[in-house]
Design an enzyme around this catalytic site. Structure first.
Site, PDB file in Angstrom:
ATOM      1  N   ARG A 124       0.807  -1.235   0.000  1.00 51.93           N
ATOM      2  CA  ARG A 124       0.000   0.000   0.000  1.00 51.93           C
ATOM      3  C   ARG A 124       0.835   1.278   0.000  1.00 51.93           C
ATOM      4  NH1 ARG A 124      -3.060  -2.860   3.852  1.00 51.93           N
ATOM      5  NH2 ARG A 124      -4.736  -3.985   2.813  1.00 51.93           N
ATOM      6  N   LYS A 146       3.331  11.633 -11.216  1.00 50.06           N
ATOM      7  CA  LYS A 146       2.453  10.792 -12.032  1.00 50.06           C
ATOM      8  C   LYS A 146       3.187   9.494 -12.315  1.00 50.06           C
ATOM      9  CE  LYS A 146      -0.394  14.147 -14.569  1.00 50.06           C
ATOM     10  NZ  LYS A 146      -0.723  14.665 -15.916  1.00 50.06           N
ATOM     11  N   GLU A 188      10.682  18.599 -25.117  1.00 48.45           N
ATOM     12  CA  GLU A 188       9.971  19.028 -23.897  1.00 48.45           C
ATOM     13  C   GLU A 188      10.554  20.350 -23.375  1.00 48.45           C
ATOM     14  OE1 GLU A 188       7.271  17.490 -22.875  1.00 48.45           O
ATOM     15  OE2 GLU A 188       7.481  15.450 -23.681  1.00 48.45           O
ATOM     16  N   LYS A 230       8.717  22.833 -14.188  1.00 45.71           N
ATOM     17  CA  LYS A 230       7.752  21.763 -13.896  1.00 45.71           C
ATOM     18  C   LYS A 230       7.374  21.786 -12.414  1.00 45.71           C
ATOM     19  CE  LYS A 230       5.960  17.295 -14.614  1.00 45.71           C
ATOM     20  NZ  LYS A 230       5.953  16.031 -15.315  1.00 45.71           N
ATOM     21  N   GLU A 240      -3.839  18.775 -11.775  1.00 45.50           N
ATOM     22  CA  GLU A 240      -4.186  19.244 -13.120  1.00 45.50           C
ATOM     23  C   GLU A 240      -5.613  19.771 -13.235  1.00 45.50           C
ATOM     24  OE1 GLU A 240      -2.419  16.811 -16.220  1.00 45.50           O
ATOM     25  OE2 GLU A 240      -3.873  17.547 -17.658  1.00 45.50           O
ATOM     26  N   ARG A 244      -1.738  23.204 -14.428  1.00 43.89           N
ATOM     27  CA  ARG A 244      -0.902  22.076 -14.881  1.00 43.89           C
ATOM     28  C   ARG A 244      -1.188  21.707 -16.340  1.00 43.89           C
ATOM     29  NH1 ARG A 244       1.121  16.729 -11.414  1.00 43.89           N
ATOM     30  NH2 ARG A 244       2.421  15.887 -13.066  1.00 43.89           N
ATOM     31  N   ASN A 248       0.614  20.509 -21.213  1.00 46.15           N
ATOM     32  CA  ASN A 248       0.119  19.729 -22.357  1.00 46.15           C
ATOM     33  C   ASN A 248       0.258  20.465 -23.688  1.00 46.15           C
ATOM     34  OD1 ASN A 248      -0.626  17.661 -20.650  1.00 46.15           O
ATOM     35  ND2 ASN A 248      -2.646  18.533 -20.294  1.00 46.15           N
ATOM     36  N   HIS A 251       0.754  18.618 -26.905  1.00 42.55           N
ATOM     37  CA  HIS A 251       0.457  17.213 -26.623  1.00 42.55           C
ATOM     38  C   HIS A 251      -0.921  16.774 -27.103  1.00 42.55           C
ATOM     39  CE1 HIS A 251       4.105  17.449 -24.314  1.00 42.55           C
ATOM     40  NE2 HIS A 251       3.999  16.209 -23.883  1.00 42.55           N
ATOM     41  N   HIS A 255      -0.309  13.822 -29.297  1.00 46.43           N
ATOM     42  CA  HIS A 255      -0.734  12.452 -28.966  1.00 46.43           C
ATOM     43  C   HIS A 255      -1.501  11.818 -30.113  1.00 46.43           C
ATOM     44  CE1 HIS A 255      -0.387  12.912 -24.328  1.00 46.43           C
ATOM     45  NE2 HIS A 255       0.698  12.383 -24.844  1.00 46.43           N
ATOM     46  N   HIS A 267       7.538  10.259 -29.293  1.00 48.20           N
ATOM     47  CA  HIS A 267       6.809  11.268 -28.523  1.00 48.20           C
ATOM     48  C   HIS A 267       7.370  12.673 -28.765  1.00 48.20           C
ATOM     49  CE1 HIS A 267       4.375  12.889 -25.273  1.00 48.20           C
ATOM     50  NE2 HIS A 267       5.462  13.479 -24.802  1.00 48.20           N
TER      51      HIS A 267
HETATM   52  N1  LIG Z   1       5.225  10.525 -15.350  1.00 50.26           N
HETATM   53  C1  LIG Z   1       5.273  11.575 -16.133  1.00 50.26           C
HETATM   54  O1  LIG Z   1       4.889  12.671 -15.753  1.00 50.26           O
HETATM   55  C2  LIG Z   1       5.860  11.405 -17.516  1.00 50.26           C
HETATM   56  C3  LIG Z   1       6.228  12.535 -18.267  1.00 50.26           C
HETATM   57  C4  LIG Z   1       6.841  12.349 -19.512  1.00 50.26           C
HETATM   58  C5  LIG Z   1       7.065  11.070 -19.983  1.00 50.26           C
HETATM   59  N2  LIG Z   1       6.673   9.993 -19.253  1.00 50.26           N
HETATM   60  C6  LIG Z   1       6.926   8.622 -19.724  1.00 50.26           C
HETATM   61  O2  LIG Z   1       8.316   8.470 -19.919  1.00 50.26           O
HETATM   62  C7  LIG Z   1       8.547   7.509 -20.914  1.00 50.26           C
HETATM   63  C8  LIG Z   1       9.587   8.053 -21.878  1.00 50.26           C
HETATM   64  O3  LIG Z   1      10.774   8.289 -21.175  1.00 50.26           O
HETATM   65  P1  LIG Z   1      12.205   8.175 -21.847  1.00 50.26           P
HETATM   66  O4  LIG Z   1      12.203   9.000 -23.086  1.00 50.26           O
HETATM   67  O5  LIG Z   1      13.201   8.439 -20.793  1.00 50.26           O
HETATM   68  O6  LIG Z   1      12.229   6.653 -22.353  1.00 50.26           O
HETATM   69  P2  LIG Z   1      12.986   5.346 -21.848  1.00 50.26           P
HETATM   70  O7  LIG Z   1      12.899   5.192 -20.391  1.00 50.26           O
HETATM   71  O8  LIG Z   1      12.480   4.230 -22.684  1.00 50.26           O
HETATM   72  O9  LIG Z   1      14.515   5.645 -22.230  1.00 50.26           O
HETATM   73  C9  LIG Z   1      14.881   5.754 -23.588  1.00 50.26           C
HETATM   74  C10 LIG Z   1      16.011   4.751 -23.913  1.00 50.26           C
HETATM   75  O10 LIG Z   1      17.229   5.213 -23.335  1.00 50.26           O
HETATM   76  C11 LIG Z   1      17.831   4.165 -22.581  1.00 50.26           C
HETATM   77  N3  LIG Z   1      18.597   4.839 -21.529  1.00 50.26           N
HETATM   78  C12 LIG Z   1      18.135   5.396 -20.391  1.00 50.26           C
HETATM   79  N4  LIG Z   1      19.110   6.058 -19.767  1.00 50.26           N
HETATM   80  C13 LIG Z   1      20.231   5.898 -20.501  1.00 50.26           C
HETATM   81  C14 LIG Z   1      21.556   6.374 -20.383  1.00 50.26           C
HETATM   82  N5  LIG Z   1      21.897   7.194 -19.386  1.00 50.26           N
HETATM   83  N6  LIG Z   1      22.450   6.046 -21.327  1.00 50.26           N
HETATM   84  C15 LIG Z   1      22.082   5.261 -22.382  1.00 50.26           C
HETATM   85  N7  LIG Z   1      20.830   4.800 -22.557  1.00 50.26           N
HETATM   86  C16 LIG Z   1      19.907   5.124 -21.629  1.00 50.26           C
HETATM   87  C17 LIG Z   1      16.679   3.330 -22.136  1.00 50.26           C
HETATM   88  O11 LIG Z   1      17.081   2.024 -21.787  1.00 50.26           O
HETATM   89  C18 LIG Z   1      15.788   3.360 -23.366  1.00 50.26           C
HETATM   90  O12 LIG Z   1      16.233   2.432 -24.302  1.00 50.26           O
HETATM   91  C19 LIG Z   1       7.208   7.213 -21.552  1.00 50.26           C
HETATM   92  O13 LIG Z   1       6.725   5.982 -21.083  1.00 50.26           O
HETATM   93  C20 LIG Z   1       6.320   8.330 -21.063  1.00 50.26           C
HETATM   94  O14 LIG Z   1       4.964   7.952 -20.966  1.00 50.26           O
HETATM   95  C21 LIG Z   1       6.089  10.149 -18.029  1.00 50.26           C
HETATM   96 ZN   LIG Z   2       5.533  14.922 -23.323  1.00 52.23          ZN
END
Ligand SMILES: NC(=O)c1ccc[n+]([C@@H]2O[C@H](COP(=O)([O-])OP(=O)(O)OC[C@H]3O[C@@H](n4cnc5c(N)ncnc54)[C@H](O)[C@@H]3O)[C@@H](O)[C@H]2O)c1
Ligand SMILES: [Zn+2]
Length: 364
Positions: A124, A146, A188, A230, A240, A244, A248, A251, A255, A267
């Site tokens: 939990r 999030k 971003e 942020k 949001e 917040r 978007n 986006h 999206h 993305h």
């Molecule tokens: N929670 C939120 O508010 C929020 C906001 C934006 C995005 N997201 C989520 O984040 C995700 C996208 O994140 P991302 O772009 O970091 O993708 P990701 O986590 O898939 O990383 C991208 C790639 O880089 C590799 N990688 C990570 N760190 C590395 C490093 N230091 N050196 C070499 N390779 C490395 C990973 O293994 C992966 O292959 C999506 O799922 C999206 O929905 C969430």
């Molecule tokens: Zn985004």
């Protein structure tokens, strides 16, 4: 009749620090030990990050007498799902992780989102630490609480709000990223410039080459500003309800483009296209000006990100996809639109602006 009231009105302090420090990866274990965050640590990571950084981190935890286990799943968005979440939980259950444990999310946004969600629900709720290692994770996903996993019905549909205990950013970890991943994060950061900081926007206009040559100072600067923006937005509107929504920008159309491409458009690319399309709408509606829009288009192009909706997508398809998005309100398309570079428009105090379909059809 007996009425029993369960009084739960309370204010809870969920504040946390974002530490941005070159080389901090080697000090995190000691800081966590000092804070007494937990007795056992699940270091959740992916198959790419594990060999780069997880082993050293785990050793540092062990050196500080912090019991820990690396739990690594195959890298990739396709693994941010309920099956992998359950598998991680099973690893923790088998490893006898109890309520005195904590989760360390070491990786990009995929790791942060799934590990955060595990932390939100395991016994939990456990505290968790974000150690973002992509630019996207540093400036976006690690902050704001999030957490989620994807489902076949859509991305991020199952999740929880769960704020981290702290975020540690070590810019050194970004040096192993591909240029493509830098570009993803940059999209971003460009968004942050438009929604809230014209100086950041100018910094990007002038320093893109430094960023693409992995200059640590330039990277640190954009991460710092991204986190500040942020954090400020989330502080004012965690759930949001209004402000917040400015996060978007780009986006709503983005999206739709991402979905319609079957995720062949990333993305960052999709939101770049989305920012331009939404910017054009704002200009058409008389809210924004053409000169600023041109500056935005030029910066996105300079970052080698796309600005045009692919020809194979019709405006009708994009409108339908936007209506299905979880951000649309009862089928009516809502967007946030710029007023100038650094400030978003409000109508009657609200940032979400309802858009007529005819205008969308005309512009895209
Ligand atoms: N929670 C939120 O508010 C929020 C906001 C934006 C995005 N997201 C989520 O984040 C995700 C996208 O994140 P991302 O772009 O970091 O993708 P990701 O986590 O898939 O990383 C991208 C790639 O880089 C590799 N990688 C990570 N760190 C590395 C490093 N230091 N050196 C070499 N390779 C490395 C990973 O293994 C992966 O292959 C999506 O799922 C999206 O929905 C969430
Ligand atoms: Zn985004």
């Amino acid at each position: 009749m007996t009425d029993i009231r369960v009084n739960l009105k309370k204010t809870e302090d969920k504040s946390y620090n974002i530490f941005i420090q070159d080389g901090s990866l080697s000090h995190i274990a000691a800081k966590i030990k000092e804070a007494g965050l937990g007795h056992k640590f699940a270091i959740i990571t992916d198959s790419n990050v594990e060999p780069l950084y997880a082993k050293d981190l785990s050793e540092a935890f062990s050196k500080n007498d912090l019991s820990n286990k690396i739990i690594s799943f195959p890298a990739g968005e396709e693994n941010k799902n309920r099956t992998i979440k359950s598998w991680i939980e099973d690893q923790m259950l088998e490893g006898k992780f109890g309520r005195d444990s904590a989760v360390i999310a070491l990786g990009g946004g995929v790791v942060g989102d799934i590990a955060g969600y595990v932390a939100a629900s395991y016994t939990r709720g456990l505290p968790y630490v974000q150690i973002p290692t992509t630019l996207v994770a540093c400036v976006d996903s690690s902050i704001g609480g999030k957490t989620a996993v994807d489902t076949p019905h859509g991305k991020n549909l199952i999740g929880a709000f769960h704020q981290p205990w702290a975020v540690f950013i070590d810019v050194n970890t970004l040096l192993t990223l591909s240029e493509k991943e830098i570009r993803e994060g940059l999209a971003e950061v460009i968004k942050y410039g438009v929604i809230s900081d014209n100086k950041l926007f100018s910094f990007l206009e002038e320093n893109l080459d430094l960023i693409f040559s992995y200059n640590k100072e330039a990277l640190t600067h954009i991460i710092k500003r991204g986190c500040e923006i942020k954090a400020e937005v989330v502080e004012k509107d965690e759930r949001e309800s209004n402000l917040r929504k400015i996060l978007n920008f780009g986006h709503t159309i983005g999206h739709a483009v991402e979905n319609l491409s079957n995720y062949n458009i990333s993305h960052g690319e999709a939101i770049s296209i989305g920012m331009v399309a939404e910017g054009k709408l704002a200009v058409e509606m008389g809210i924004w000006n053409d000169a600023d829009l041109t500056k935005l288009i030029n910066l996105i192009k300079k970052a080698d990100l796309p600005t045009e909706i692919p020809d194979y997508m019709s405006s009708g398809q994009i409108i339908d996809a936007m209506k299905l998005d979880k951000k649309s309100r009862s089928g009516q398309i809502e967007m946030v639109l710029p007023k100038s570079i650094g400030e978003m428009s409000q109508i009657d105090g609200g940032y979400g602006i309802k858009i007529e379909e005819q205008i969308i059809e005309k512009v895209i």
